[in-house]
Design a protein around this motif. Sequence first.
Motif, PDB file in Angstrom:
ATOM      1  N   LEU A  82      -1.068 -35.729  -5.454  1.00 13.38           N
ATOM      2  CA  LEU A  82      -2.380 -35.355  -5.804  1.00 13.38           C
ATOM      3  C   LEU A  82      -2.570 -33.746  -5.588  1.00 13.38           C
ATOM      4  CD1 LEU A  82      -4.559 -38.399  -4.204  1.00 13.38           C
ATOM      5  CD2 LEU A  82      -3.969 -38.059  -6.854  1.00 13.38           C
ATOM      6  N   ALA A  83      -1.846 -33.393  -4.509  1.00 15.42           N
ATOM      7  CA  ALA A  83      -2.246 -31.707  -4.176  1.00 15.42           C
ATOM      8  C   ALA A  83      -1.211 -31.003  -4.821  1.00 15.42           C
ATOM      9  CB  ALA A  83      -2.123 -31.690  -2.604  1.00 15.42           C
ATOM     10  N   SER A  84      -0.081 -31.602  -5.809  1.00 16.68           N
ATOM     11  CA  SER A  84       0.998 -30.920  -6.230  1.00 16.68           C
ATOM     12  C   SER A  84       0.624 -29.660  -7.143  1.00 16.68           C
ATOM     13  CB  SER A  84       1.983 -31.709  -6.985  1.00 16.68           C
ATOM     14  OG  SER A  84       1.242 -32.241  -8.123  1.00 16.68           O
ATOM     15  N   PRO A  85      -0.422 -29.497  -8.000  1.00 16.67           N
ATOM     16  CA  PRO A  85      -0.998 -28.372  -8.527  1.00 16.67           C
ATOM     17  C   PRO A  85      -0.963 -27.351  -7.582  1.00 16.67           C
ATOM     18  CG  PRO A  85      -2.196 -30.212  -9.483  1.00 16.67           C
ATOM     19  CD  PRO A  85      -1.410 -30.943  -8.116  1.00 16.67           C
ATOM     20  N   LEU A  86      -1.358 -27.407  -6.651  1.00 14.60           N
ATOM     21  CA  LEU A  86      -1.744 -26.311  -5.618  1.00 14.60           C
ATOM     22  C   LEU A  86      -0.312 -25.510  -5.229  1.00 14.60           C
ATOM     23  CD1 LEU A  86      -4.141 -27.496  -2.693  1.00 14.60           C
ATOM     24  CD2 LEU A  86      -4.223 -25.782  -4.129  1.00 14.60           C
ATOM     25  N   TYR A  87       0.869 -26.269  -5.204  1.00 15.64           N
ATOM     26  CA  TYR A  87       2.212 -25.885  -4.939  1.00 15.64           C
ATOM     27  C   TYR A  87       2.584 -24.679  -5.799  1.00 15.64           C
ATOM     28  CZ  TYR A  87       7.221 -25.356  -4.031  1.00 15.64           C
ATOM     29  OH  TYR A  87       8.313 -24.923  -3.794  1.00 15.64           O
ATOM     30  N   PHE A  88       2.158 -24.756  -7.176  1.00 16.93           N
ATOM     31  CA  PHE A  88       2.541 -23.718  -7.912  1.00 16.93           C
ATOM     32  C   PHE A  88       1.364 -22.814  -8.164  1.00 16.93           C
ATOM     33  CE2 PHE A  88       4.050 -27.962  -9.494  1.00 16.93           C
ATOM     34  CZ  PHE A  88       5.299 -27.557  -9.667  1.00 16.93           C
TER      35      PHE A  88
END
Length: 369
Positions: A82-88
């Motif tokens: 769910l938080a993966s967009p934050l990684y980029f």
Amino acid sequence: MLAATHAAFSTALYLGGAAVFEYQTDPVSWGLAILFSFMPDIDIPTSRVGRPLFWLSVPLEKRFGHRTITHSVIGVAILAALASPLYFAYPLCFWSVLGGYWSHIQIDMANIRGVDLFWPSPLRVVMPGKVRFRLEVGSKAEMIVLCALLVFCVGLYPMSSLGLRGGLHQILKDFDIAYDEYVQVQGLNWHTLELKAIDNLTLEHIVCSCPVLGTWQSGLIIEYQGKARSIGKSQMHHNLFPVDAVLIKGEPLRVISQRVDMKGRSLRWLVDNLQANHGYYLLGELYVDADKVVNVSQIETYHPVIWGGNKVKLHYAKAEDLHDYLNLTAIRGEVMVQFWLRPGDAAVELSFSGGGGKVTTPGVLEGMF
């Protein structure tokens, strides 16, 4: 565990991570780490996060119970997805979210019941293994742990900005640490060396806060009383022997460099023609007439100008360092002119005594000669 204990433990991990991995802390990522340290308890409707999210916490508790799916590897994986967009976009925020969430699970392992880390497996993970060493929620033992964590966080806070190595450097004041740190970051910022040293020639004890210019023979070049001096542990190669040394990071540094072809030109020509609105350093190697006699009275082990028969080396030299060498004409060789600028400094301006007016170069110097 109590919410305060989770917040303190997540803060300890966040600041400890900053000390070890040397990332820059900020209020947003720190706040996310604390916020998500409460999130695994979303499976309890009466918890700090369960009350506002009752529409999710009630069915979670009825279906799975407490410290199961939300306290498991599966729960961590779901959150990571769910938080993966934050990684980029904001990598530090992504890892703060996961780190805060994991901190809750990790300290809950010290609870009497432990957690179902590998849910749906019935295997329960506890730490430590013996029941008498584990914590009961709200007990005196947890209060002691909470107080210890708060004290630990206070100690970690300055370390988080310095880094673990930097913190040890501040305590030990070791020159080798200062040298290694500077080698890794030179050219990015202005640096100052808080120094206690002994002059190898006069045995004078020196205490100064000296700008660092560069490196030399496993040591550093500093500017002391307007002159470049080398400092290191070899008396053969360095002017100063370090007793205590702490490297201090300063403002961002912008270096503008220009190569100058010196073939058939003298150092006097360079000094006379190089006129600028900023100070500069000269680096390079020139081959000169070996029969030329130079009256050099320099007995220092390091000097910004080193003459060796048919070769002259410049190493962070200034115009005043060239006094004894001005009449030497280069057979071949180049000189690198470096201008060191601070934020907000004006653009480099060059003028030529031979005519041609003034040239303003806001970025890289072009066509200097």
